[in-house]
Enzyme design. Structure first.
Site, PDB file in Angstrom:
ATOM      1  N   TYR A  50       1.651  41.327  50.297  1.00  0.00           N
ATOM      2  CA  TYR A  50       0.459  40.541  50.621  1.00  0.00           C
ATOM      3  C   TYR A  50       0.535  40.040  51.764  1.00  0.00           C
ATOM      4  CZ  TYR A  50       2.797  36.139  50.266  1.00  0.00           C
ATOM      5  OH  TYR A  50       3.772  34.735  50.712  1.00  0.00           O
TER       6      TYR A  50
ATOM      7  N   LYS B  98       7.306  40.732  52.553  1.00  0.00           N
ATOM      8  CA  LYS B  98       6.318  39.681  52.156  1.00  0.00           C
ATOM      9  C   LYS B  98       5.680  40.264  50.770  1.00  0.00           C
ATOM     10  CE  LYS B  98       2.544  36.837  53.875  1.00  0.00           C
ATOM     11  NZ  LYS B  98       2.945  35.469  53.728  1.00  0.00           N
TER      12      LYS B  98
ATOM     13  N   LEU C  30      11.143  35.566  56.304  1.00  0.00           N
ATOM     14  CA  LEU C  30       9.941  36.272  56.748  1.00  0.00           C
ATOM     15  C   LEU C  30       9.558  35.963  58.109  1.00  0.00           C
ATOM     16  CD1 LEU C  30       7.672  37.788  55.492  1.00  0.00           C
ATOM     17  CD2 LEU C  30       6.386  35.741  55.744  1.00  0.00           C
TER      18      LEU C  30
END
Ligand code: PMP
Length: 280
Positions: free
Chosen positions: A31, A143, A199
């Site tokens: 996403y 992610k 991330l």
């Protein structure tokens, strides 16, 4: 409320996804979240590039190059084309009989929606965070939609009246449940390197760039968990978090009152200037 699903723009209640979608069964998907500010997607190209890279990492074949046109259609339908809004994009591997191994010829499922979103000019409210051992997997650079680890960690923070849970792994502070973390010590800014333990936030990259352009020394180096109380300043970054000054981490206060440290404040102002002048 309208959503985009696999080529159609529909009322949310009419958008249907198969119970055999691997996104639903396995959390097998990627996403992105990005913000439209002053009719421009703020670092939109970078968000789409990260989406493409993450899809590649998990071997979902999906071409992101058609997304900008589709996004424009969605925003027009929602009458958000010139409004500040948040766009959510999710691509899952698609529908297949439930088995770990997946067929390679299935169509990915694409879901997108936009919601009005007003950002604060500067995230002025100091926040408190808690720190916990990172119990997530070892590919935090992806992610993915399976966010259970992040959700569980965040829940601890929220139930305790805090903004975030900050993680440490192998003795070093990595990131938080939905944001990256920076520390400042003796005028030097530190953040964990962009490896598989975090991330790599788009906001993180912007802040690193702002430091470089303003001659603020920046080092991509993980701070030891045992040293966090020795730091002068700490802040979180993220698309919706922006730059949020950490007032308190567990029982340790970096400052009293409402005024963040000088470097955090400076970066918040530089970030505000960048947002106000940004054209994609
Ligand atoms: N780390 C994690 C785990 C995240 O989920 C996010 C995104 N909310 C970030 C960092 C920050 O990334 P970005 O600046 O691209 O929003």
């Amino acid at each position: 409320k309208k959503v985009y699903l696999n080529g159609e723009i529909l009322d949310a209640e009419n958008a249907k996804i198969s119970v055999f979608d691997r996104g639903f069964l396995f959390g097998d998907g990627i996403y992105e979240v990005m913000l439209q500010i002053n009719s421009n997607f703020f670092y939109g190209a970078e968000h789409l590039k990260r989406l493409a890279e993450c899809l590649e990492k998990i071997n979902i074949k999906f071409d992101v190059s058609s997304l900008p046109d589709t996004i424009e259609q969605l925003l027009q339908t929602c009458e958000l084309e010139d409004k500040d809004c948040l766009l959510y994009i999710q691509v899952t591997r698609g529908i297949a009989p439930r088995k770990h191994s997946f067929p390679t010829n299935i169509e990915p499922t694409l879901l997108m929606y936009a919601i009005p979103f007003i950002l604060p000019d500067i995230n002025e409210k100091p926040i408190s965070v808690v720190i916990a051992k990172d119990f997530r997997w070892h590919r935090c650079d992806i992610k993915m939609t399976s966010l259970l680890g992040n959700v569980m960690a965040n829940d601890v923070a929220i139930k305790g009246g805090h903004y975030e849970t900050v993680f440490y792994r192998d003795g070093k502070v990595t990131e938080a449940s939905h944001s990256n973390i920076f520390f400042v010590k003796d005028g030097i800014v530190y953040t964990h390197p962009a490896d598989e333990n975090i991330l790599n936030g788009i906001t993180r990259e912007i802040v690193i760039q702002l430091c470089r352009e303003s001659n603020i020394p920046i080092q991509e180096k993980g701070i030891l968990e045992q040293d966090i109380n020795e730091m002068d300043e700490a802040f979180l970054t993220g698309t919706s978090t922006q730059i949020a000054s950490i007032q308190k981490i567990d029982e340790h206060a970096y400052y009293e009152g409402n005024e963040p440290g000088v470097i955090t404040k400076k970066l918040q102002l530089l970030f505000l200037e960048l947002k106000n002048s940004y054209v994609s």
